[in-house]
Design an enzyme around this catalytic site. Structure first.
Site, PDB file in Angstrom:
ATOM      1  CB  SER A  58       3.098  -6.158   0.532  1.00 17.15           C
ATOM      2  OG  SER A  58       3.655  -5.131  -0.256  1.00 17.15           O
ATOM      3  CB  CYS A  77       6.718   1.595  -2.918  1.00 18.71           C
ATOM      4  SG  CYS A  77       7.247   1.774  -1.202  1.00 18.71           S
ATOM      5  CB  CYS A 112       0.848   5.460   1.310  1.00 19.82           C
ATOM      6  SG  CYS A 112       2.401   6.060   0.579  1.00 19.82           S
ATOM      7  CG  ASP A 113       0.142   0.487   0.968  1.00 20.00           C
ATOM      8  OD1 ASP A 113       0.710   1.308   0.234  1.00 20.00           O
ATOM      9  OD2 ASP A 113       0.555  -0.671   1.125  1.00 20.00           O
ATOM     10  CE  LYS A 114      -3.933  -1.483   4.171  1.00 17.04           C
ATOM     11  NZ  LYS A 114      -2.583  -1.404   3.618  1.00 17.04           N
ATOM     12  CG  ASP A 161       0.675  -0.855   4.769  1.00 15.16           C
ATOM     13  OD1 ASP A 161       0.309   0.072   5.512  1.00 15.16           O
ATOM     14  OD2 ASP A 161      -0.110  -1.657   4.254  1.00 15.16           O
ATOM     15  CD  GLU A 171       0.410  -4.941   3.147  1.00 18.81           C
ATOM     16  OE1 GLU A 171      -0.394  -4.299   2.466  1.00 18.81           O
ATOM     17  OE2 GLU A 171       1.621  -4.662   3.218  1.00 18.81           O
TER      18      GLU A 171
END
Length: 616
Positions: free
Chosen positions: A517, A195, A122-124, A81, A491
């Protein structure tokens, strides 16, 4: 007694062709009849949170085979992202969640796998795999790649901690020199891993612990630390035990829908609110609950947000603490321990280890455990060495942070705030709700009223912010960026970061039907539902309209009469085929994204696909 799914392809004379192909993958006679377990990896060199995962699937596979199973590995896609942020690439991020979920379903069902180990980060990727796991409802264990170490650098003779967001803010701040911006950029992301703050990836990996689908330490143990290897080894062993429990003992408690129950979802959301997690987690938990056929809605989240305090504060809400500090303070189980003592958790839940919540806390809560190995694990800390290698260091903190009065994790008595880190707001242009990360909002702007500055895209808003057209007191409205309207629900980290770059971080609000985000802080309100493209009232706001935000009272209002709103709605409908679309936006949208948009629901439904359009 349930039959092994894999027997469909491994038993019977008429499956000779399938067995011939299995043999070509390395299987032998002795393997037919063993459970086939999918190792669902997500290695890619595009994403720092996944760059170190290439060999970790093999670790899990070896343990599966040593424990009596057959391991078969495949990869999903993974979008970064942060790299996709601020340009057309961000349109693809949220839709990738659905692709990941579908690809896992496709692979597992096509090959009749019996169980899964999901290696996400990670995010998704974690949400996509979670959705697939609950959709398939076969035994599963999650083990993520782990958090990145926090960046560190020396500015003005002071050592400070950094992350991705600092690089973004300083890169756009005209008062920051090129040399300092370059120094921060080079220091912000020092290692592999997700992150380093409580952004979306780490929030979701913490929530898999609360849901019971991953092991203690999964959400907080650093990607670089040698101790993390044990999570992968344990996952390979444990998944075979879970699989045999279900298929050979008819024990349905081994299935993810029985582990991640309604009570577990409530615990996960309670954790999320207490730790000030990313607002994206709301979207993903709602989506996962639908896959599990659990009645868990924005209303449930609203109720929890009104009674759960904030017990943990981590970047981006403060630069003092990052995930490495959360781990030192006891990780997810440290927070859950305090919530349990406050009477805020459902205790009758179990995890993939077969432990109840009280049993798990007794062993893994650093404030009560007598297990020295557990205490040692939570002292696992950063090395401060740039690397893309997993398990590359064995540094430890000298002591644990068990100070619940002034440490990273607080007790109820010493909570950062009596209100939790996330809140649901309702009003006349967010009838189905919207989300704000209160953990990142300064107390001075918990109530905020100002004139609207309306933009039909993130790009237009960024140009206005950096061009000085947004001033103190404004309420920036970015619309047609929802799941359908974007499409893809971008985002808005760049607009919020650039408001800070321009000195407006505590002087403006930003409202959108898009999302933020996990790195966002400030008065940033997203997920406005219904979205503009679905006929939401946010589409009717005009420049200069007054918007009143009242977080303590969970209210957000467009200060117009009902008659004026109705007149504007009538005018919008009069646009015919152009109604509920942006007027002057030029955006290339691919066929793949148009297909996604055609089925997308608003954020209050988790931005999942509208099954009613498919007759399901």
């Amino acid at each position: 007694m349930p039959k092994y799914r894999s027997a469909t392809t491994t038993h019977g004379r008429n499956m000779a062709g399938a067995r011939a192909l299995w043999r070509a993958t390395g299987m032998t006679d002795s393997d037919f009849g063993k459970p086939i377990i999918a190792v669902v990896n997500s290695f890619t060199q595009f994403v720092p949170g996944h760059v170190h995962l290439r060999d970790l699937g093999k670790l899990v596979a070896e343990q599966i085979e040593a424990s009596g199973g057959v391991a078969k590995e495949f990869n999903t896609i993974a979008v970064d992202d942060g790299i996709a942020m601020g340009h057309g690439g961000m349109l693809y991020s949220l839709p990738s969640r659905e692709l990941i979920a579908d690809s896992v379903e496709y692979m597992v069902n096509a090959h009749c796998a019996d169980a899964m180990v999901c290696i996400s980060n990670c995010d998704k990727i974690t949400p996509g795999m979670l959705m697939a796991s609950l959709r398939l409802n076969i035994p599963v264990i999650f083990v993520s790649g782990g958090p990145m170490e926090a960046g560190k650098t020396k500015l003005s003779d002071k050592i400070i901690k950094l992350d991705l967001v600092d690089a973004m803010i300083q890169g756009a701040d005209p008062k920051v020199s090129d040399d300092q911006s370059n120094q921060v950029e080079r220091s912000a992301c020092p290692t592999c891993g997700s992150c380093s703050g409580m952004f979306t990836a780490n929030s979701m990996n913490c929530l898999t612990e609360a849901l019971g689908l991953s092991q203690p330490g999964n959400g907080s143990l650093l990607a670089t630390h040698a101790d993390r290897k044990q999570l992968f080894l344990n996952a390979g062993k444990r998944i075979v035990e879970l699989t045999k429990r279900y298929y050979e003992q008819n024990d349905e408690s081994a299935l993810p829908r029985n582990i991640a129950s309604k009570a577990a979802f409530e615990n996960a959301m309670t954790l999320d609110i207490a730790m000030g997690g990313s607002t994206n987690t709301v979207l993903h938990l709602l989506a996962a609950a639908q896959e599990a056929e659990i009645d868990f809605t924005m209303s449930d989240i609203d109720k929890l947000s009104r009674k759960v305090p904030q017990l943990c504060k981590v970047a981006p809400s403060t630069q003092k603490y990052h995930m490495e500090d959360v781990h030192r303070a006891g990780g997810v189980l440290g927070i859950l321990g305090e919530l349990d003592r406050a009477g805020l958790l459902n205790r009758n839940v179990k995890n993939v280890l077969g432990l109840t919540l009280p049993q798990t806390l007794e062993q893994y809560d650093i404030t009560v455990t007598q297990d020295e190995a557990v205490k040692k694990m939570f002292r696992a800390g950063p090395a401060g060495i740039r690397t893309t290698q997993a398990f590359s260091q064995d540094c430890r903190w000298d002591s644990l942070d068990d100070d619940r009065a002034a440490g990273c994790i607080r007790s109820l008595e010493y909570a950062y705030s009596k209100d939790g880190g996330l809140a649901v707001l309702y009003g006349n242009f967010a009838e189905n709700g919207c989300i704000v990360k209160t953990a990142g909002v300064d107390d001075s702007i918990l109530k905020f009223t100002g004139p609207a500055k309306v933009y039909e895209s993130q790009d237009e808003a960024v140009e206005a912010i950096l061009g000085g057209k947004v001033v103190e007191g404004d309420v920036v409205v970015i619309r047609y960026e929802g799941p359908k309207g974007g499409p893809g629900m971008q985002e808005m980290l760049y607009p919020t970061s650039f408001l800070k770059s321009m000195g407006l971080g505590k002087a403006c609000a930003l409202i959108t039907d898009g999302r933020f985000s996990g790195g966002t802080s400030g008065l940033s309100i997203g997920h406005v539902s219904p979205e503009a493209a679905s006929g939401g009232t946010i589409a009717l706001i005009e420049d200069g309209d007054t918007i009143a935000i009242d977080i303590p009272n969970r209210s957000i209002q467009l200060q117009l009469s009902e008659a004026e709103i109705a007149a504007r709605r009538e005018a919008q409908e009069a646009r015919g085929d152009k109604a509920w679309t942006p007027k002057n936006r030029q955006r290339q949208v691919s066929f793949a994204l148009r297909a996604y948009a055609s089925l997308a629901t608003s954020a209050d439904k988790g931005a999942v696909r509208d099954k009613s359009k498919l007759g399901g």
